[in-house]
Design an enzyme around this catalytic site. Structure first.
Site, PDB file in Angstrom:
ATOM      1  N   ASP A  59      91.431 -39.096 -16.466  1.00 13.51           N
ATOM      2  CA  ASP A  59      90.540 -38.781 -15.351  1.00 13.51           C
ATOM      3  C   ASP A  59      89.538 -39.915 -15.194  1.00 13.51           C
ATOM      4  O   ASP A  59      89.123 -40.532 -16.176  1.00 13.51           O
ATOM      5  CB  ASP A  59      89.745 -37.495 -15.616  1.00 13.51           C
ATOM      6  CG  ASP A  59      90.651 -36.312 -15.915  1.00 13.51           C
ATOM      7  OD1 ASP A  59      91.722 -36.234 -15.289  1.00 13.51           O
ATOM      8  OD2 ASP A  59      90.299 -35.492 -16.787  1.00 13.51           O
ATOM      9  N   ASP A  65      79.052 -38.235 -16.018  1.00  8.90           N
ATOM     10  CA  ASP A  65      79.856 -37.915 -17.214  1.00  8.90           C
ATOM     11  C   ASP A  65      79.359 -38.738 -18.387  1.00  8.90           C
ATOM     12  O   ASP A  65      79.129 -38.254 -19.478  1.00  8.90           O
ATOM     13  CB  ASP A  65      81.320 -38.373 -17.020  1.00  8.90           C
ATOM     14  CG  ASP A  65      82.205 -37.351 -16.359  1.00  8.90           C
ATOM     15  OD1 ASP A  65      82.012 -36.163 -16.603  1.00  8.90           O
ATOM     16  OD2 ASP A  65      83.101 -37.772 -15.601  1.00  8.90           O
ATOM     17  N   GLU A  88      84.977 -34.754 -25.223  1.00 11.81           N
ATOM     18  CA  GLU A  88      86.145 -34.899 -24.348  1.00 11.81           C
ATOM     19  C   GLU A  88      86.260 -36.314 -23.789  1.00 11.81           C
ATOM     20  O   GLU A  88      87.350 -36.777 -23.471  1.00 11.81           O
ATOM     21  CB  GLU A  88      86.013 -33.896 -23.197  1.00 11.81           C
ATOM     22  CG  GLU A  88      87.281 -33.692 -22.436  1.00 11.81           C
ATOM     23  CD  GLU A  88      87.037 -33.633 -20.952  1.00 11.81           C
ATOM     24  OE1 GLU A  88      86.528 -32.626 -20.466  1.00 11.81           O
ATOM     25  OE2 GLU A  88      87.380 -34.630 -20.294  1.00 11.81           O
ATOM     26  N   GLU A  89      85.150 -37.000 -23.678  1.00 12.16           N
ATOM     27  CA  GLU A  89      85.173 -38.341 -23.083  1.00 12.16           C
ATOM     28  C   GLU A  89      85.602 -39.431 -24.054  1.00 12.16           C
ATOM     29  O   GLU A  89      85.710 -40.587 -23.663  1.00 12.16           O
ATOM     30  CB  GLU A  89      83.784 -38.689 -22.534  1.00 12.16           C
ATOM     31  CG  GLU A  89      83.359 -37.851 -21.346  1.00 12.16           C
ATOM     32  CD  GLU A  89      84.310 -37.976 -20.163  1.00 12.16           C
ATOM     33  OE1 GLU A  89      84.940 -39.025 -19.990  1.00 12.16           O
ATOM     34  OE2 GLU A  89      84.434 -36.986 -19.424  1.00 12.16           O
ATOM     35  N   LEU A 112      80.530 -33.039 -19.377  1.00 12.09           N
ATOM     36  CA  LEU A 112      80.364 -32.633 -17.978  1.00 12.09           C
ATOM     37  C   LEU A 112      81.686 -32.124 -17.446  1.00 12.09           C
ATOM     38  O   LEU A 112      82.598 -32.903 -17.202  1.00 12.09           O
ATOM     39  CB  LEU A 112      79.853 -33.813 -17.143  1.00 12.09           C
ATOM     40  CG  LEU A 112      78.821 -33.441 -16.100  1.00 12.09           C
ATOM     41  CD1 LEU A 112      77.640 -32.686 -16.695  1.00 12.09           C
ATOM     42  CD2 LEU A 112      78.304 -34.670 -15.421  1.00 12.09           C
ATOM     43  N   ASP A 113      81.761 -30.819 -17.335  1.00 15.72           N
ATOM     44  CA  ASP A 113      82.988 -30.191 -16.871  1.00 15.72           C
ATOM     45  C   ASP A 113      82.912 -29.998 -15.355  1.00 15.72           C
ATOM     46  O   ASP A 113      81.871 -29.601 -14.837  1.00 15.72           O
ATOM     47  CB  ASP A 113      83.141 -28.833 -17.566  1.00 15.72           C
ATOM     48  CG  ASP A 113      84.314 -28.078 -17.025  1.00 15.72           C
ATOM     49  OD1 ASP A 113      85.448 -28.540 -17.216  1.00 15.72           O
ATOM     50  OD2 ASP A 113      84.109 -27.034 -16.370  1.00 15.72           O
ATOM     51  N   GLU A 274      87.509 -27.108 -24.133  1.00 15.03           N
ATOM     52  CA  GLU A 274      87.263 -26.181 -23.022  1.00 15.03           C
ATOM     53  C   GLU A 274      87.677 -24.756 -23.373  1.00 15.03           C
ATOM     54  O   GLU A 274      86.896 -23.811 -23.274  1.00 15.03           O
ATOM     55  CB  GLU A 274      88.018 -26.647 -21.775  1.00 15.03           C
ATOM     56  CG  GLU A 274      87.539 -28.010 -21.289  1.00 15.03           C
ATOM     57  CD  GLU A 274      88.340 -28.559 -20.105  1.00 15.03           C
ATOM     58  OE1 GLU A 274      87.733 -28.912 -19.094  1.00 15.03           O
ATOM     59  OE2 GLU A 274      89.574 -28.659 -20.196  1.00 15.03           O
TER      60      GLU A 274
HETATM   61  P1  AFP Z   1      86.924 -32.527 -15.045  1.00 18.23           P
HETATM   62  O1  AFP Z   1      85.800 -32.219 -15.979  1.00 18.23           O
HETATM   63  O2  AFP Z   1      87.667 -33.747 -15.436  1.00 18.23           O
HETATM   64  O3  AFP Z   1      86.491 -32.528 -13.613  1.00 18.23           O
HETATM   65  O4  AFP Z   1      88.007 -31.363 -15.194  1.00 18.23           O
HETATM   66  C1  AFP Z   1      87.817 -30.188 -14.548  1.00 18.23           C
HETATM   67  C2  AFP Z   1      88.792 -29.182 -15.083  1.00 18.23           C
HETATM   68  O5  AFP Z   1      89.188 -29.467 -16.386  1.00 18.23           O
HETATM   69  C3  AFP Z   1      88.221 -27.775 -14.999  1.00 18.23           C
HETATM   70  O6  AFP Z   1      86.842 -27.724 -14.989  1.00 18.23           O
HETATM   71  C4  AFP Z   1      88.778 -27.228 -13.719  1.00 18.23           C
HETATM   72  O7  AFP Z   1      88.928 -25.831 -13.711  1.00 18.23           O
HETATM   73  C5  AFP Z   1      90.108 -27.910 -13.624  1.00 18.23           C
HETATM   74  O8  AFP Z   1      89.948 -29.171 -14.267  1.00 18.23           O
HETATM   75  C6  AFP Z   1      90.472 -28.117 -12.206  1.00 18.23           C
HETATM   76  O9  AFP Z   1      91.740 -28.675 -12.154  1.00 18.23           O
HETATM   77  P2  AFP Z   1      92.537 -28.793 -10.765  1.00 18.23           P
HETATM   78  O10 AFP Z   1      91.844 -29.847  -9.990  1.00 18.23           O
HETATM   79  O11 AFP Z   1      93.921 -29.151 -11.184  1.00 18.23           O
HETATM   80  O12 AFP Z   1      92.476 -27.450 -10.123  1.00 18.23           O
END
Ligand code: AFP
Length: 329
Positions: A59, A65, A88-89, A112-113, A274
């Site tokens: 990502d 982040d 996670e990073e 940062l989720d 997560e």
């Molecule tokens: P990030 O922290 O990299 O934005 O990831 C977000 C995530 O892990 C979680 O928070 C979301 O529910 C999921 O990804 C969303 O994934 P999609 O974009 O495939 O729906």
């Protein structure tokens, strides 16, 4: 009731407590305020947008982040109660610098989720897990970090939304605190959260429908059918920030699903950063969390960044999806 007082009173339940664990939670609450201070400046100063890095999962790393990752590490590296961290990073373990003492606990965090939502001002959050170390002493090892989720001694998340929340569980209920910016303190706003037994909100990225296995497609088709007696059709709510979607599920009931599919057979979410902490929170609030067949907290992680499907929420809803996935319905 401030968060500080809640943590201290929680410590008194354990006469053998040394105060180390409480110090960790205090450290995290400071880190939370520092990240929030930066999040609230989004759009005003130059913190929106991407860095030129990709993280371990491929990502794009956003500036926030990176800021959150470093802030949490720096708020926690010197407290003397941790032997190792993992974020996670970062691909590898984060060791405690040599000039600080090594402790008995392990901190794992997703700084940062939901970061794809940052630039659109949609709720994001941070997630954390605390374990007791299993290695005998010195620097923490992979064995300390790769423990099944049932070994967590505490977990929680920070929610950066209209207000900032700190939700945590240290084995005695799930409690939510809201930051009162006028005094700079987290105040108890959601005591002993209990998730409803069932609920008719579902949360899933339905854009992946064509890649799901037929049992998953049948389940989603089922919950969209009209049947007043069973509360169907369910309503769809999906922000793309796991922490926000799970928080809503915790309060209103229902289910959040991130299944495996033909592109990502183990789904997209990370077990250690997560799924485990959120499963610990939701189970302690009376809910359930499964990979579709196995309880999330019973899975032995093999690698730091391993993925797992996730079905989390009201116990009756998790049972229902498991029945579909097992071909019983
Ligand atoms: P990030 O922290 O990299 O934005 O990831 C977000 C995530 O892990 C979680 O928070 C979301 O529910 C999921 O990804 C969303 O994934 P999609 O974009 O495939 O729906």
């Amino acid at each position: 009731m401030t968060l500080e007082r809640h943590i201290s009173e929680g410590e008194r339940i354990h006469p053998e407590a040394t105060g180390e664990f409480s110090a960790l939670l205090h450290g995290l609450s400071l880190a939370a305020k520092l990240v929030w201070r930066e999040v609230t400046k989004a759009g005003l100063v130059n913190i929106l947008g991407k860095t030129d890095r990709m993280n371990v999962s491929g990502d794009e790393v956003k500036k926030l982040d990176e800021f959150a990752d470093e802030t949490i590490f720096k708020a926690m590296d010197h407290v003397g109660h941790l032997c190792v961290m993992a974020s996670e990073e970062n691909e590898d373990l984060l060791q405690i610098p040599d000039h600080y003492p090594q402790g008995r606990y392990v901190l794992i965090y997703d700084p940062l989720d939901g970061s794809s939502n940052i630039d659109a001002n949609i709720t994001i959050g941070s997630i954390f897990s605390i374990y007791r170390r299993v290695s005998p002493g010195g620097k923490g090892t992979m064995e300390d970090v790769l423990q099944p989720g049932c070994k967590q001694v505490a977990a929680g998340y920070l929610l950066f939304g209209f207000s900032m929340m700190f939700v945590y569980c240290a084995g005695h209920g799930v409690h939510g605190f809201t930051l009162d910016p006028s005094v700079g303190e987290f105040l108890l706003s959601h005591e002993s959260i209990r998730i409803p037994h069932r609920g008719s909100i579902y949360s899933v990225n339905e854009g992946n429908h064509a890649r799901w296995q037929p049992a998953m497609q049948r389940y989603i088709h089922f919950i969209k059918q009209d049947d007043k007696a069973t509360g169907r059709p369910y309503s769809l709510r999906y922000t793309g920030s796991l922490v926000a979607d799970v928080h809503r599920t915790l309060l209103y009931g229902g289910i959040y699903c991130y299944p495996g599919d033909t592109k990502n057979p183990s789904g997209k979410l990370r077990l250690v950063y997560e799924d485990n902490p959120l499963a610990y929170i939701v189970e302690n609030a009376g809910g359930a969390a499964s990979d579709g067949g196995v309880r999330i907290l019973d899975i032995q992680p093999e690698t730091l960044h391993q993925h797992s499907p996730l079905f989390i929420g009201s116990p009756d809803e998790v049972k229902l999806v498991e029945e579909f996935l097992a071909g019983k319905r």
